[in-house]
Motif scaffolding. Structure first.
Motif, mmCIF file in Angstrom:
data_model
loop_
_atom_site.group_PDB
_atom_site.id
_atom_site.type_symbol
_atom_site.label_atom_id
_atom_site.label_comp_id
_atom_site.label_asym_id
_atom_site.label_seq_id
_atom_site.Cartn_x
_atom_site.Cartn_y
_atom_site.Cartn_z
ATOM 1 N N MET A 1 0.817 -1.205 0.000
ATOM 2 C CA MET A 1 0.000 0.000 0.000
ATOM 3 C C MET A 1 0.855 1.261 0.000
ATOM 4 S SD MET A 1 -3.395 -0.404 0.102
ATOM 5 C CE MET A 1 -4.402 -1.871 -0.031
ATOM 6 N N ASP A 2 2.156 1.112 -0.285
ATOM 7 C CA ASP A 2 3.046 2.271 -0.290
ATOM 8 C C ASP A 2 2.591 3.342 -1.268
ATOM 9 O OD1 ASP A 2 4.821 1.994 1.645
ATOM 10 O OD2 ASP A 2 6.391 1.023 0.459
ATOM 11 N N LYS B 12 1.302 -1.883 12.132
ATOM 12 C CA LYS B 12 1.657 -2.148 10.752
ATOM 13 C C LYS B 12 1.577 -0.854 9.950
ATOM 14 C CE LYS B 12 2.434 -4.823 7.201
ATOM 15 N NZ LYS B 12 3.039 -3.744 6.460
ATOM 16 N N ARG B 13 2.690 -0.462 9.386
ATOM 17 C CA ARG B 13 2.661 0.740 8.570
ATOM 18 C C ARG B 13 3.268 0.494 7.191
ATOM 19 N NH1 ARG B 13 -0.430 3.539 11.026
ATOM 20 N NH2 ARG B 13 0.019 4.638 12.944
ATOM 21 N N GLY B 14 3.914 -0.644 7.042
ATOM 22 C CA GLY B 14 4.657 -0.888 5.810
ATOM 23 C C GLY B 14 3.768 -1.338 4.660
ATOM 24 N N ALA B 15 4.398 -1.668 3.581
ATOM 25 C CA ALA B 15 3.658 -2.112 2.413
ATOM 26 C C ALA B 15 3.089 -3.498 2.643
ATOM 27 C CB ALA B 15 4.604 -2.144 1.222
ATOM 28 N N ASP B 178 7.747 -3.151 8.494
ATOM 29 C CA ASP B 178 7.801 -1.957 9.320
ATOM 30 C C ASP B 178 8.783 -2.140 10.488
ATOM 31 O OD1 ASP B 178 6.395 0.662 10.039
ATOM 32 O OD2 ASP B 178 6.281 -0.490 11.892
ATOM 33 N N GLU B 179 9.723 -1.216 10.585
ATOM 34 C CA GLU B 179 10.796 -1.356 11.565
ATOM 35 C C GLU B 179 10.277 -1.294 12.998
ATOM 36 O OE1 GLU B 179 14.826 1.035 12.171
ATOM 37 O OE2 GLU B 179 14.285 0.750 10.072
ATOM 38 N N LEU B 183 10.643 -4.169 15.972
ATOM 39 C CA LEU B 183 11.261 -3.928 17.278
ATOM 40 C C LEU B 183 10.289 -4.250 18.409
ATOM 41 C CD1 LEU B 183 13.124 -0.576 16.600
ATOM 42 C CD2 LEU B 183 14.160 -2.800 17.052
ATOM 43 N N SER B 184 9.053 -3.789 18.255
ATOM 44 C CA SER B 184 8.112 -3.958 19.364
ATOM 45 C C SER B 184 7.703 -5.419 19.543
ATOM 46 C CB SER B 184 6.910 -3.036 19.204
ATOM 47 O OG SER B 184 6.320 -3.238 17.965
ATOM 48 N N VAL B 185 7.581 -6.164 18.444
ATOM 49 C CA VAL B 185 7.214 -7.580 18.586
ATOM 50 C C VAL B 185 8.368 -8.358 19.233
ATOM 51 C CG1 VAL B 185 6.614 -9.703 17.343
ATOM 52 C CG2 VAL B 185 5.548 -7.561 16.703
#
Lengths: 84, 496
Positions: A1-2, B12-15, B178-179, B183-185
Motif C-alpha cells: 500500500m506504499d 503495521k505501517r509498511g507495504a 515496518d521497523e 522492534l516492538s514484537v
C-alpha cells in the motif's frame, strides 16, 4: 500500500445501501489528504485524524498513511475502499 | 488460559506485498496438545499422520465449537431470564425475536462492504420465523497477528486464509517490513516471561496457567481471534444493564469455514431522509448548547446527550479501547448515539510488564469518555441509573443468599442471576476462572461507583483520547462560530 494515492468514500442511504457517486479522496500537492469533496460533517470528523490513538493516530497531513488508515478504520457506516 | 501477555504494541505501517507462504510454526501448546478425535472433514485423512496444519485446523474447530456452545448456553439463560429486564413486554419480545433471527435465521443476502485484507466486514440479511434483520458480520478468523521466529530473527505478519481445496484455515505469513513493528514484537517476545509473572500476580493464579503466546495482536491483552467474542460480550453487558446503546449482537456459526462470526444488527432509523451516520464534532456542539442561537432544548436532558452519557458509562465499564468518533453512530431521527465496533474492549485491567508488581493502568480510549469529561455536571439519566441499580441489588442479594446458604445447606447456584451470566461471559473471554471472577467483581465495583456518583469519573486526558483534538476542535469551532456571530451582529449594528 506504499503507493496508495487515493481512496473512495461511499455514501449510504437509510437502508445501508450505497448510494450516489463515490467521493474521491486524493492527495494535495503538499502530500496531505484532500478532504474537500467529502460531506462537511464527515470531513470535520476526519480532520481530527483516524486510527487508534494509542497505537498512533494518523492525520490528513500524513498523506498516504492517512489513506491507508482510512481503509483500516472503515466501518459499515463510514465506508472507504481503494477502488470506486 | 488465554490471557494475552502484554508488551509493546506493534503497528503495521509498511507495504503489503503479496503474501509469501511459509509453513506455519505450531506453538509449544499446539505441539504438546493431547491427541483427540479428528474433526468431521478431516476423518478422510485418518490413515495419514496428522500434520501441523491438520492439528491446527482440528484444534481451531474444537475451540470454535466450545465457544459457540458456551455462548449459546449464556444466551439461553439470558433470554430465559427476560422477566427481570427493565424493558416493557413488547420490547422484550422484539429483542428475543431479533436475537433469534440474527443467530439462527436463514441468510438470504450477503455483500462485502469493507476492503478484503483490511476490513472484511460483510452486510447480511437474515430471514427468521419472526421477520428479517440486516446485520454487520465479523469473522473470528479475520485478525492480523504478529509472530517472532527466534531462529531467523524475523517478525512476520500472520493472517488466516481459508484453503477451499484442503478445507482448512491456513496461516499465511509475510515478513513484517515496518521497523517499529519488528522492534516492538521482538521486545514483546523477550519480555513475555516477565509479563506472565505480572499477570499471574494480578489474577492470583499460578504462572503455569499463563501460557506463552505464539502470536500477538495489535492490542495489549486482546487475544488472537477474540474480537467478535468481545463485540458480543459488550452487547450482552449493555443489555444486562439496560443501557441499550450497543446494537444487539450475537455469535453465530459460519459453517463454510468452520468459523464463528459476530453478528451485529445494523442501526436503522425511521426517517429515510436521514440515514444513520458516524458522529461529527459539530453534532455535539448543538447537543451541548454551545452554538449561539441554538441553545433551547439542549444540555444533559437532550436525548442525544443521554445516550452519549450512557455510552461513556459503558465504555468505562468495559474498558473500551478503540472508540474513535467513527465508531460512534448517530441516528439523526431518534437523536441517539450508538457504540459499534466494541471488539477492542474488556481486556485485562493492567498492561504494565516491567518490574515485579502489577501496576493497574487505565486502558480507556474513548471519544465519548473524553467528551463527557468536559461536562462534569452531567449525570446519567434516571432510567439508566435504575437499570444499574437493578443489576447491582439483585447481585448483592444473590451473594448474600449464597453466603447464608453455604452456612446452612451448602452452596446454591442460580444460573440466571446477572453476576453468574457476567462471570460466564468473562470465562469466555479470559478462559480462566480466577481472572473471570476478578474481572466480574471489578465491574461490579464500577457499577456501584456509577450508581453513587451518577456518572463515570473524570479521566485524565492522557488516559483517554490521546489526540485531545476532539475537544480542542469543538472549542475552536465554538469560538469561530461565536466570533462569526459577533461579527455579524456588529455589522448589522453598523449598518443600522
Amino acid at each position: 500500500m506504499d503507493n496508495l494515492t487515493e481512496v473512495y468514500y461511499f455514501p449510504i442511504d437509510n437502508e445501508g445501501n450505497e448510494t450516489g457517486t463515490p467521493v474521491r479522496i486524493g492527495l494535495n500537492d503538499d502530500g496531505s489528504a484532500d478532504l474537500s469533496a467529502l460531506p462537511e460533517g464527515l470531513g470535520k470528523t476526519l480532520e481530527a485524524g483516524v486510527g487508534d490513538p494509542v497505537l498512533g493516530r494518523v492525520m490528513p497531513k500524513d498523506g498516504a498513511r492517512f489513506l491507508e488508515e482510512l481503509l483500516r478504520s472503515a466501518n459499515p457506516y463510514m465506508r472507504f475502499r481503494s477502488k470506486a | 488460559m488465554a490471557l494475552a501477555t502484554p508488551g509493546s504494541s506493534p503497528r503495521k505501517r509498511g507495504a503489503l506485498p503479496l503474501p509469501r507462504k511459509r509453513e506455519p510454526v505450531p506453538s509449544a501448546e499446539e505441539i504438546q496438545a493431547p491427541e483427540k478425535e479428528a474433526g468431521e472433514n478431516l476423518e478422510a485423512r485418518e490413515q495419514k499422520p496428522e500434520t501441523p496444519q491438520d492439528r491446527y485446523e482440528r484444534q481451531r474447530r474444537e475451540e470454535n465449537r466450545q465457544i459457540l456452545d458456551r455462548a449459546q448456553s449464556i444466551d439461553q439463560r439470558y433470554f430465559t431470564a427476560a422477566g427481570s429486564w427493565p424493558d416493557n413486554l413488547d420490547k422484550k419480545i422484539e429483542k428475543i425475536d431479533l436475537a433469534e433471527t440474527l443467530a439462527y435465521g436463514e441468510e438470504i443476502k450477503r455483500e462485502l462492504i469493507g476492503e478484503q485484507g483490511f476490513n472484511a466486514i460483510t452486510r447480511r440479511t437474515y430471514e427468521g420465523v419472526n421477520g428479517t434483520a440486516v446485520a454487520y458480520v465479523k469473522p473470528r478468523a479475520g485478525d492480523l497477528t504478529y509472530e517472532y521466529d527466534p531462529e531467523t530473527d524475523e517478525v512476520y505478519d500472520v493472517r488466516q486464509q481459508w484453503n477451499e481445496d484442503a478445507q482448512r484455515m491456513e496461516l499465511v505469513s509475510e515478513v513484517t517490513e515496518d521497523e517499529y513493528t519488528q522492534l516492538s514484537v521482538k521486545e514483546w517476545y523477550k519480555n513475555q516471561d516477565n509479563a506472565r509473572r505480572v499477570i499471574a500476580l494480578h489474577y492470583e493464579v499460578p504462572i503455569d496457567e499463563i501460557p506463552r503466546q505464539k502470536r500477538m495482536t495489535e492490542r495489549l491483552g486482546i487475544t488472537e481471534g477474540s474480537l467478535p467474542l468481545r463485540e458480543y460480550a459488550a452487547s450482552r453487558i449493555d443489555q444486562m444493564l439496560g443501557l441499550d446503546v450497543v446494537p444487539l449482537t450475537v455469535l453465530r456459526e459460519e459453517p463454510e469455514q468452520h468459523d464463528i462470526v459476530s453478528v451485529q444488527e445494523a442501526v436503522k432509523t425511521t426517517d429515510p431522509q436521514r440515514p444513520p451516520r458516524v458522529m461529527t464534532p459539530n453534532d455535539f456542539l448543538f447537543v451541548a448548547g454551545r452554538v449561539p442561537g441554538f441553545t433551547e432544548n439542549t444540555g444533559p436532558e437532550h436525548p442525544a446527550a443521554k445516550s452519549m452519557m450512557r455510552i461513556a458509562a459503558l465504555h468505562w465499564l468495559i474498558k473500551s479501547a478503540d472508540a474513535h468518533l467513527g465508531n460512534v453512530i448517530y441516528d439523526q431521527a431518534a437523536q441517539k448515539y450508538y457504540s459499534i465496533d466494541n471488539g477492542v474492549s474488556l481486556g485485562p485491567s493492567f498492561v504494565e510488564s516491567e518490574g515485579e508488581e502489577p501496576r493497574s493502568v487505565n486502558p480507556h480510549v474513548s471519544a465519548p469518555l473524553e467528551i463527557v469529561n468536559d461536562f462534569p455536571d452531567w449525570k446519567l439519566d434516571d432510567e439508566a441509573i435504575e437499570g444499574l441499580k437493578r443489576f447491582y441489588e439483585e447481585t448483592m442479594q444473590y451473594l448474600k443468599e449464597r453466603e447464608s446458604a453455604v452456612e446452612e445447606n451448602g452452596p446454591i447456584s442460580r444460573p440466571d442471576s446477572g453476576i453468574k451470566q457476567l462471570t460466564s461471559l468473562f470465562r469466555l473471554l479470559y478462559q480462566n476462572e480466577s481472572a473471570a471472577k476478578k474481572e466480574a467483581m471489578e465491574l461490579l465495583k464500577k457499577i456501584s461507583y456509577l450508581i453513587h456518583n451518577g456518572r463515570p469519573p473524570i479521566l485524565e486526558k492522557a488516559d483517554t483520547f490521546e489526540s485531545g483534538k476532539l475537544l480542542d476542535g469543538l472549542k475552536t469551532e465554538e469560538e469561530a462560530r461565536r466570533k462569526r456571530l459577533e461579527q455579524s451582529t456588529a455589522n448589522e449594528g453598523a449598518a443600522a
